[in-house]
Design an enzyme around this catalytic site. Structure first.
Site, PDB file in Angstrom:
ATOM      1  N   LYS A   1      81.458  53.184  52.718  1.00 14.71           N
ATOM      2  CA  LYS A   1      82.014  53.872  53.890  1.00 14.71           C
ATOM      3  C   LYS A   1      82.662  55.174  53.434  1.00 14.71           C
ATOM      4  CE  LYS A   1      84.947  53.034  57.965  1.00 14.71           C
ATOM      5  NZ  LYS A   1      85.885  52.096  58.613  1.00 14.71           N
TER       6      LYS A   1
ATOM      7  N   SER B   1      84.619  50.987  63.203  1.00 13.66           N
ATOM      8  CA  SER B   1      84.262  52.307  62.741  1.00 13.66           C
ATOM      9  C   SER B   1      83.299  52.300  61.553  1.00 13.66           C
ATOM     10  CB  SER B   1      85.529  53.071  62.351  1.00 13.66           C
ATOM     11  OG  SER B   1      86.182  52.432  61.270  1.00 13.66           O
TER      12      SER B   1
ATOM     13  N   SER C   1      87.298  47.184  62.288  1.00 14.68           N
ATOM     14  CA  SER C   1      86.255  48.142  61.913  1.00 14.68           C
ATOM     15  C   SER C   1      85.182  47.624  60.958  1.00 14.68           C
ATOM     16  CB  SER C   1      86.897  49.402  61.313  1.00 14.68           C
ATOM     17  OG  SER C   1      87.445  50.180  62.346  1.00 14.68           O
TER      18      SER C   1
END
Ligand SMILES: [Zn+2]
Lengths: 488, 102, 484
Positions: free
Chosen positions: A80, A155, A179
């Site tokens: 990420k 996210s 997330s």
């Protein structure tokens, strides 16, 4: 060509170590897949093909020379883009950090390098991890591999989509209010948010420090245990990292839930829950019961206040954490004008941040300001205590708690971007675990109209073993078949 | 400085948004102000749900862990000064160049 | 303008002291030795507030701060917290400062306490740990410069902030408080006050009937007295003209030596304090406090008492000497080499002090060692130089750092020890001043004139005792002739 891209990490590791598979060939096949499908999915912000292939060759050499290799030997991992990688730009999906190349690695990255993992690239996300759909990325949205017109969740949407579409075998995400679990659920993969303090946050670009953890996003539960074993370690650089003995979580992959007590949290099936989701999760609970566990409903009254409390705390912390992005020392700076420093800062931040980030900073600043601190920030932190107490009470009766990960199925891209509050509501089931600091795993439990459904299991702090055991048993006995699509 | 609201309802005026945005050093356009005003007030209205809870005798949970006293030795370690300075957007000599102060 | 009575004034101070003995910064492992270093060479991802970085507290900084709290008689918190103080400024890498707070659930390192100055207690409100910002500089002035230059080497240096109650009644008292505080910190060995910018302070002052005015940006202790005196004069003249003093924050302009009001937007600060999520609470046990207390060096007040007993000094002298650690050290070093402590203290409290005071420096900033002083005192004892000559030798030593015997030789200051030589000069003076000689024979007091002439002729290099002896010897011979 054998489809390495569909294999889980533990299979890849075994084959590379046994010299049945060259790491280079396998990594190359992942990039081939990326070349095919990335244009449709857009899971990555930055790809690091040359570095990855170089690393793969080094690993092949190590294996050939019978040198010791790590537990992630040659496995391609998507990171990420809010986790700092030395020499690889780390953007947080923000214009503000579009060209930011950190001169240091996050602790989890050092761990992955130590274990011979191969970084495929930096995965797309909502800007500064603020969002539940990966639509709030400066680099454009990620598409759900199961339905390109829908969001992959957020996210960590890029991480989950990369794993679900075979563009990475493993991925790291971060979970501040769901997330990791939200995109895991929306993309039909496994996502685990560890207990607060289990995984080092050093190098994780902070959104809300007191809530977030880095965690694995994987194809299956075994991979999840493997990756967690590699990243969970005490880190003296992180005050909130707990000093406990290193664990091999794969030893908790036990197919046995006989006599386990599952609490089904009533508040997780609130009014916003879609019928198809409720049905899918209740079926999963029935299946777990078939395996010998007991379930009972439990009500945790404080959870109805979890969502507003979460947003108040997260926004408040974010308003302070993101203050450093002023364009002076790094990051986006408007071309030289004759403005004074205050104006330059205000313009850098106006053009460097997206709408959602600005909304949250403004609300967070408001919630901490004189006269409002007590009724917002302090009050939310007090409710957090109530939520923690409710969970403590529940775990006296139950081994684990269960509920849907998301109240809804993956929604259409663009459906909620204009209405922030609607978007926030998606997190209603995921934020309680962050507020209480407890571990939670989301695993797939089926599809409805071709869209994935996931359910989450929560356990007391540092009882990841229980999560893995229940998840593993479920997955082993009731696998959710999810064939990779070709997108052609 | 913002003043305490008298009414129970949680709202934020446009003037407040402007002053908060200044405090947060974020320039906002007229259009953004209109949009934010609506959105932020919707969100605050939703936040007011927490007013229902009586938390008078409840302590806050600033830290969910019971960790205390995490310290380090007073020992110098190599820093990354050169690498850090290299990415500074505007410099003058060995200084970071900031906009004018007055 | 009429003099303001001290009772009408209330002064409080907020002092920031760098813990200069630390090797590293407060929350990162960068070297804290930033003075005279190239800008931005002692920076790391943590003190530059780069994305993803986290602070870790320096254990020694905590111990130092606990020592200060013990020395200032403060109550140390069992469980202290760090808070973020949020405000934007280019010298702050994170745009918040990690500090401590005593409201909103905050618990600073220590509360309460006092420092005694000349028998008066100045109460301490709180003591806390925090990080120093970087340093801004300008081409020209802050107003005219089209840009600012930032050096972040100082960013993250450990500071202790000491906030007093408004217990001081004169600017001089404020200065004495600061000097005493400095002496305490130096005795503890945790802060070197002579390093530039190592001790800075803000002051608040109110005159009876007036509002509290804060003065910021006072970069050294010397400036405090000046700034406060200016502010008193300013406020007094406002009151005399019937203008009310408003509550405000003013900046001390060191160059123009005036305080200036800063009525800008920046004044409307809202620091949005909240607990630092990246630092866990610090528990300070009674055991730890006890252990630190036992390891603590002698403090100025104890040392003063010891000086009185051990060296038989007057309480006033002992107070003056221990008011500064460097001075007390100089005294004790000297006393080791020379066993007339009162002689040493006389020279230190009179000659040295006025020299230091005139220049606003500390004794350890001199190139002079205790050996210089002791050697000089020995030259007096040996009769090589007179006390009067010694004063001029001392001035030379202070300026040049040369050893006293070298100065004496260079300048030919040795006392004239040759009695025959003196007799010849006396003879000459008697010849040139017949009337004075006559007077002296009749009137014993008139001898002074002749003495003066002799001193003048020998440039004071003669021992007055010997001079008197020889003149009287000559006079008595003359008087014998006169009477016979
Ligand atoms: Zn540093």
């Amino acid at each position: 060509m054998p489809s390495y891209i569909e294999l889980p990490a533990y299979e890849i590791v075994k084959r590379i170590k046994d010299q049945e598979l060259m790491a280079e060939d396998y990594i190359a096949s992942l990039y081939e897949r990326i070349k095919k499908v990335e244009k449709d999915i857009h899971a990555y912000i930055t790809l690091t093909e040359d570095l990855a292939l170089k690393k793969a060759r080094e690993i092949d050499k190590k294996v050939k020379q019978r040198e010791k290799t790590g537990r992630l030997c040659g496995v391609g991992i998507a990171i990420k883009d809010n986790i700092c990688t030395r020499g690889i730009r780390t953007t947080c999906a923000s214009h503000m950090l579009e060209d930011f190349v950190p001169p240091y690695d996050a602790t989890v990255i050092s761990r992955i390098k130590d274990e011979d993992g191969v970084i495929m690239g930096k995965a797309n996300m909502d800007e500064f991890a603020m969002g539940s759909s990966t639509e709030f990325s400066y680099f454009g949205p990620t598409h759900n591999p199961w339905d390109l017109g829908r969001v992959p969740g957020g996210s960590s949407g890029g991480s989950a989509a990369a794993v679900a579409s075979g563009m990475a075998t493993l991925a790291l995400g971060s979970d501040t209010g769901g997330s990791i679990r939200c995109p895991a659920s929306f993309c039909s993969v496994v996502g685990l948010k560890p207990t607060y303090g289990l995984v080092s946050r050093f190098g994780l670009i902070a959104y809300a420090n007191s809530l977030e953890q880095i965690g694995p996003i994987t194809k299956d539960v075994r991979d999840c245990a493997l990756l967690l074993s590699c990243i969970a370690s005490h880190d003296p650089l992180d005050n909130t990292s707990v000093d406990r003995p290193q664990e091999d979580y794969t030893k908790y992959l036990i197919d046995d839930v006989d006599g386990m007590k599952l609490g089904v949290v009533k508040e997780f099936f609130g009014e916003g829950t879609q019928d198809s989701v409720e049905k899918g999760v209740l079926e999963a609970i029935t299946k777990l019961e078939e395996l010998g566990s007991d379930h009972q409903e439990i009500s945790l009254k404080s959870l109805q206040y979890a969502l507003p409390s979460y947003y108040i705390i997260a926004m408040s912390e974010a308003s302070s954490n993101l203050a450093r992005y002023d364009g002076l020392r790094y990051g986006y700076r408007i071309p030289n004008k004759s403005y004074d420093w205050s104006t330059v800062y205000s313009k850098n931040r106006r053009f460097g941040f997206g709408f959602e980030v600005k909304r949250r900073i403004i609300l967070g600043t408001f919630a901490l300001s004189t006269g409002y601190y007590d009724e917002y920030y302090l009050k939310a932190q007090k409710i957090r205590t109530l939520i923690k107490r409710d969970f403590d009470m529940a775990f006296k009766k139950f081994d684990v708690l269960i509920g849907p990960t998301m109240p809804i199925l993956p929604f259409k891209i663009g459906e909620k971007v204009q209405d922030p509050l609607k978007m926030y509501m998606c997190d209603v089931d995921s934020v309680p675990a962050n507020l209480a600091g407890i571990p939670s795993i989301s695993i797939p439990c089926g599809f409805s109209k071709g869209l994935p459904i996931g359910f989450q299991i929560m356990a007391p702090p540092f009882r990841e073993d229980l999560l893995l055991r229940v998840a593993f048993s479920f997955q082993k006995n009731f696998p959710v078949s999810a064939k990779l699509r070709s997108y052609e | 400085m913002v003043t305490i609201l008298v009414e129970r309802k949680k709202t934020i005026s446009k003037e407040q948004i402007e002053s908060i945005a200044w405090l947060a050093r974020i320039e906002i356009s007229k259009k953004e102000l209109e949009l934010f005003s609506k959105q932020l007030n919707d969100i605050l209205a939703y936040f007011s749900k927490i007013d229902e809870v009586n938390t008078k005798s409840i302590p806050p949970s600033y830290h969910v862990l019971d960790l205390v006293n995490v310290l380090r030795k007073d020992e110098v370690k190599p820093s990354l000064s050169k690498d850090i300075f290299q990415i500074v957007p505007q410099t003058k000599g060995k200084f970071v160049k900031a906009p004018r102060m007055a | 303008m009429s003099k303001i009575k001290s009772v009408e004034i209330k002064i409080g101070l907020e002092v920031h002291c760098q813990l200069t003995n630390l090797k590293t910064k407060l929350f990162c492992s960068c070297s804290s030795d930033y003075r005279e270093k190239e800008p931005n060479t002692l920076i790391c991802p943590i003190c530059m507030g780069m994305p993803g970085t986290l602070p870790v507290l320096n254990e020694k900084a905590l111990e130092d701060a606990i020592m200060v709290a013990i020395a200032l008689n403060s109550k140390i918190s069992e469980r202290m917290l760090f808070f973020r103080k949020n405000y934007f400024y280019p010298d702050m890498p994170k745009n918040f400062q990690i500090s401590q707070y005593d409201k909103a659930g905050g618990v600073p390192l220590a509360l309460g306490g006092y420092i005694q100055i000349n028998g008066k207690k100045v109460r301490i409100r709180r003591i806390q740990l925090e990080e120093d910002p970087g340093k801004l500089s300008y081409e020209g002035t802050i107003e005219s410069s089209t840009y600012a230059l930032v050096d972040y080497n100082r960013a993250g240096i450990a500071l202790i902030e000491i906030v007093t109650e408004p217990d001081m009644e004169t600017p001089k008292e404020a200065r004495l408080f600061l000097e005493k505080l400095r002496s305490i910190l130096e005795h503890l060995g945790i802060s070197n006050g002579s390093l530039e910018g190592s001790m800075r302070c803000d002051a608040n002052i109110s005159l009876r009937g007036g509002k509290r005015v804060e003065i910021k940006n006072i970069s050294s202790f010397k400036e405090v007295e000046r700034a406060l005196n200016f502010e008193i004069t300013r406020q007094k003249s406002l009151i005399e003209r019937g203008i009310a003093v408003g509550q405000e924050t003013r900046h001390w302009d060191e160059v123009r030596r005036i305080t200036i009001s800063l009525r800008t937007k920046e004044e409307e600060q809202d620091y949005r304090y909240f607990p630092e999520p990246d630092l866990v609470p610090v528990i300070i046990s009674k055991d730890q406090i006890k252990k630190i207390e036992q390891s603590m060096p002698e403090l100025p007040d104890e040392r003063r008492k010891r000086f009185i007993e051990q060296y038989h000094l007057s309480p006033q002298t002992a107070e003056i000497l221990t008011h500064s650690k460097a001075m007390a050290d100089f005294f004790e070093e000297s006393a080791k080499l020379y066993d007339k402590p009162r002689e040493i203290s006389n020279w230190l409290t009179v000659e040295f002090l006025s020299y230091l005071h005139d220049r606003g420096i500390e004794i350890d900033e001199l190139t002079l060692s205790p050996k210089h002083l002791v050697d000089m005192l020995k030259l007096i004892d040996e009769g090589i130089i007179s006390r009067k000559m010694a004063r001029s030798v001392l001035q030379d030593m202070l300026l040049t750092g040369k050893m006293p015997d070298a100065i004496v030789k260079e300048k030919g200051l040795e006392k004239i020890l040759d009695r025959e030589y003196v007799r010849r000069i006396v003879e000459k003076i008697f010849k040139e001043n017949p009337q004075a000689v006559k007077d002296a024979i009749v009137d014993k007091k008139a001898i002074n004139y002749l003495m003066g002439q002799l001193m003048k002729a020998t440039e004071g290099k003669i021992d007055p005792k010997m001079a008197g002896e020889i003149i009287r010897e000559r006079l008595s011979k003359l008087s014998k002739f006169a009477t016979s």
